[in-house]
Design a protein around this motif. Structure first.
Motif, PDB file in Angstrom:
ATOM      1  N   ARG A  47       0.831  -1.211   0.000  1.00  0.00           N
ATOM      2  CA  ARG A  47       0.000   0.000   0.000  1.00  0.00           C
ATOM      3  C   ARG A  47       0.859   1.252   0.000  1.00  0.00           C
ATOM      4  NH1 ARG A  47      -3.648   2.560   4.303  1.00  0.00           N
ATOM      5  NH2 ARG A  47      -2.756   1.106   5.809  1.00  0.00           N
ATOM      6  N   TYR A  48       1.988   1.210   0.715  1.00  0.00           N
ATOM      7  CA  TYR A  48       2.869   2.370   0.769  1.00  0.00           C
ATOM      8  C   TYR A  48       4.023   2.270  -0.227  1.00  0.00           C
ATOM      9  CZ  TYR A  48       0.505   3.651   5.099  1.00  0.00           C
ATOM     10  OH  TYR A  48      -0.433   3.996   6.036  1.00  0.00           O
ATOM     11  N   ALA A  49       3.998   1.225  -1.064  1.00  0.00           N
ATOM     12  CA  ALA A  49       5.014   1.033  -2.108  1.00  0.00           C
ATOM     13  C   ALA A  49       6.421   0.938  -1.525  1.00  0.00           C
ATOM     14  CB  ALA A  49       4.946   2.159  -3.141  1.00  0.00           C
ATOM     15  N   ILE A  50       6.542   0.166  -0.431  1.00  0.00           N
ATOM     16  CA  ILE A  50       7.834  -0.086   0.204  1.00  0.00           C
ATOM     17  C   ILE A  50       8.142  -1.579   0.095  1.00  0.00           C
ATOM     18  CG2 ILE A  50       9.175   0.016   2.342  1.00  0.00           C
ATOM     19  CD1 ILE A  50       8.476   2.777   1.270  1.00  0.00           C
ATOM     20  N   ASN A  51       9.323  -1.913  -0.382  1.00  0.00           N
ATOM     21  CA  ASN A  51       9.716  -3.311  -0.476  1.00  0.00           C
ATOM     22  C   ASN A  51       9.992  -3.891   0.907  1.00  0.00           C
ATOM     23  OD1 ASN A  51       9.656  -3.647  -3.325  1.00  0.00           O
ATOM     24  ND2 ASN A  51      11.580  -2.516  -3.493  1.00  0.00           N
ATOM     25  N   LYS A  52       9.460  -5.072   1.168  1.00  0.00           N
ATOM     26  CA  LYS A  52       9.715  -5.746   2.444  1.00  0.00           C
ATOM     27  C   LYS A  52      10.894  -6.686   2.269  1.00  0.00           C
ATOM     28  CE  LYS A  52       6.936  -8.972   3.983  1.00  0.00           C
ATOM     29  NZ  LYS A  52       5.740  -9.631   4.575  1.00  0.00           N
ATOM     30  N   PRO A  53      11.979  -6.487   3.004  1.00  0.00           N
ATOM     31  CA  PRO A  53      13.158  -7.349   2.839  1.00  0.00           C
ATOM     32  C   PRO A  53      12.919  -8.745   3.383  1.00  0.00           C
ATOM     33  CG  PRO A  53      13.474  -5.850   4.681  1.00  0.00           C
ATOM     34  CD  PRO A  53      12.194  -5.435   4.008  1.00  0.00           C
ATOM     35  N   ASP A  54      13.678  -9.689   2.860  1.00  0.00           N
ATOM     36  CA  ASP A  54      13.550 -11.081   3.314  1.00  0.00           C
ATOM     37  C   ASP A  54      13.860 -11.224   4.802  1.00  0.00           C
ATOM     38  OD1 ASP A  54      12.906 -11.820   0.744  1.00  0.00           O
ATOM     39  OD2 ASP A  54      14.948 -12.440   0.223  1.00  0.00           O
ATOM     40  N   SER A  55      14.702 -10.335   5.317  1.00  0.00           N
ATOM     41  CA  SER A  55      15.089 -10.411   6.729  1.00  0.00           C
ATOM     42  C   SER A  55      13.912 -10.207   7.673  1.00  0.00           C
ATOM     43  CB  SER A  55      16.174  -9.387   7.041  1.00  0.00           C
ATOM     44  OG  SER A  55      15.707  -8.071   6.780  1.00  0.00           O
ATOM     45  N   LEU A  56      12.809  -9.665   7.168  1.00  0.00           N
ATOM     46  CA  LEU A  56      11.631  -9.429   8.007  1.00  0.00           C
ATOM     47  C   LEU A  56      10.612 -10.563   7.928  1.00  0.00           C
ATOM     48  CD1 LEU A  56      10.778  -5.622   7.528  1.00  0.00           C
ATOM     49  CD2 LEU A  56      11.910  -6.710   9.465  1.00  0.00           C
ATOM     50  N   THR A  57      10.906 -11.590   7.151  1.00  0.00           N
ATOM     51  CA  THR A  57       9.932 -12.658   6.926  1.00  0.00           C
ATOM     52  C   THR A  57       9.402 -13.237   8.232  1.00  0.00           C
ATOM     53  OG1 THR A  57      10.958 -13.229   4.812  1.00  0.00           O
ATOM     54  CG2 THR A  57       9.525 -14.883   5.838  1.00  0.00           C
ATOM     55  N   ARG A  58      10.303 -13.492   9.169  1.00  0.00           N
ATOM     56  CA  ARG A  58       9.887 -14.093  10.437  1.00  0.00           C
ATOM     57  C   ARG A  58       9.807 -13.091  11.582  1.00  0.00           C
ATOM     58  NH1 ARG A  58      13.054 -19.975  10.657  1.00  0.00           N
ATOM     59  NH2 ARG A  58      12.263 -20.749   8.648  1.00  0.00           N
ATOM     60  N   ALA A  59       9.916 -11.820  11.270  1.00  0.00           N
ATOM     61  CA  ALA A  59       9.869 -10.792  12.313  1.00  0.00           C
ATOM     62  C   ALA A  59       8.449 -10.661  12.871  1.00  0.00           C
ATOM     63  CB  ALA A  59      10.326  -9.452  11.742  1.00  0.00           C
TER      64      ALA A  59
END
Length: 248
Positions: A47-59
């Motif tokens: 929605r905010y056009a920000i890429n989510k890094p893989d490092s946050l997958t399990r955050a």
């Protein structure tokens, strides 16, 4: 310190925004947002056009919300400089800014479910920027104060015309801002013992930190760095801006 220019309200996640400049420097801009961690949804990155890094997958959701709010601030500020590239992350977890840009990011929990995030960005790569948001917790401060201050510092802080716990919080936050400002340049981790509070001006909301030992050939023992601060209830924001071409 911060000179606000615009305020706005957005939605259920990014609740409020404050945009402005640091001091009167139009090329050093900040964006501060209040956001609701409980309103965070996975689709908010898109929605905010920000890429989510893989490092946050399990955050946990709280960590994802903090990252998103901080990168939202960065993206909005970079657009103001006509920069479309995102701020990514180095292996040491420090922000990786687009070429020619410098900045700093911070966030802090204000109350149950609500937090603040802030970014400061400039197109002058010789500037070292550091900002920190902290929330007062008297019990924790008293418990750990000896880990981030020296005895002489604590004696000085007791002489100030502000609450001792607030002055301790200021000392902690100021050193955090110093680290954030200088680490991208010196590439060396350094602890609280490297600098001490030299003075605090409670009228113009500024502070001076003095290096206790050599960090590198430029930032040596005795060198002083100036910063600014603002209290808002139990929240403090500290900011350090250092010109690497003429730092003192």
């Amino acid at each position: 310190m911060m000179t606000p220019q615009k305020h706005a309200t957005l939605d259920d996640f990014i609740v409020e925004t404050e945009y402005g400049v640091i001091g009167d420097d139009a090329d050093v801009r900040y964006l501060k947002v209040s956001f609701c961690t409980e309103a965070y949804r996975e689709e908010d990155f898109a929605r905010y056009a920000i890429n989510k890094p893989d490092s946050l997958t399990r955050a946990v959701p709280k960590r994802k919300a903090e990252y998103l709010a901080g990168r939202y601030c960065c993206a909005a500020l970079l657009r103001g400089f006509s920069v479309s590239s995102e701020v990514t992350t180095h292996q040491d977890r420090s922000p990786c800014w687009p070429q020619g840009m410098r900045g700093t990011i911070s966030h802090g929990t204000v109350s149950d479910g609500y937090s603040q995030a802030m970014a400061i960005v400039t197109s002058r790569p010789q500037l070292c920027l550091g900002a920190d948001i902290e929330v007062l917790n008297r019990e924790v401060l008293r418990e750990i104060c000896e880990t981030f201050t020296q005895p002489a510092e604590r004696e000085y802080l007791q002489t100030l015309a502000i609450d001792l716990d607030f002055s301790l919080l200021l000392a902690f936050s100021a050193k955090e801002s110093l680290f954030k400002a200088l680490y991208p340049q010196v590439k060396t981790f350094f602890g609280f013992e490297y600098a001490s509070v030299d003075s605090i001006n409670t009228l113009n909301k500024t502070f001076v930190l003095r290096f206790n030992r050599d960090l590198n050939e430029v930032f040596t023992a005795g060198v002083k760095i100036k910063g600014s601060y603002a209290f808002d209830g139990k929240i403090i924001i500290t900011i350090v801006v250092i010109d690497s071409l003429s730092p003192f």
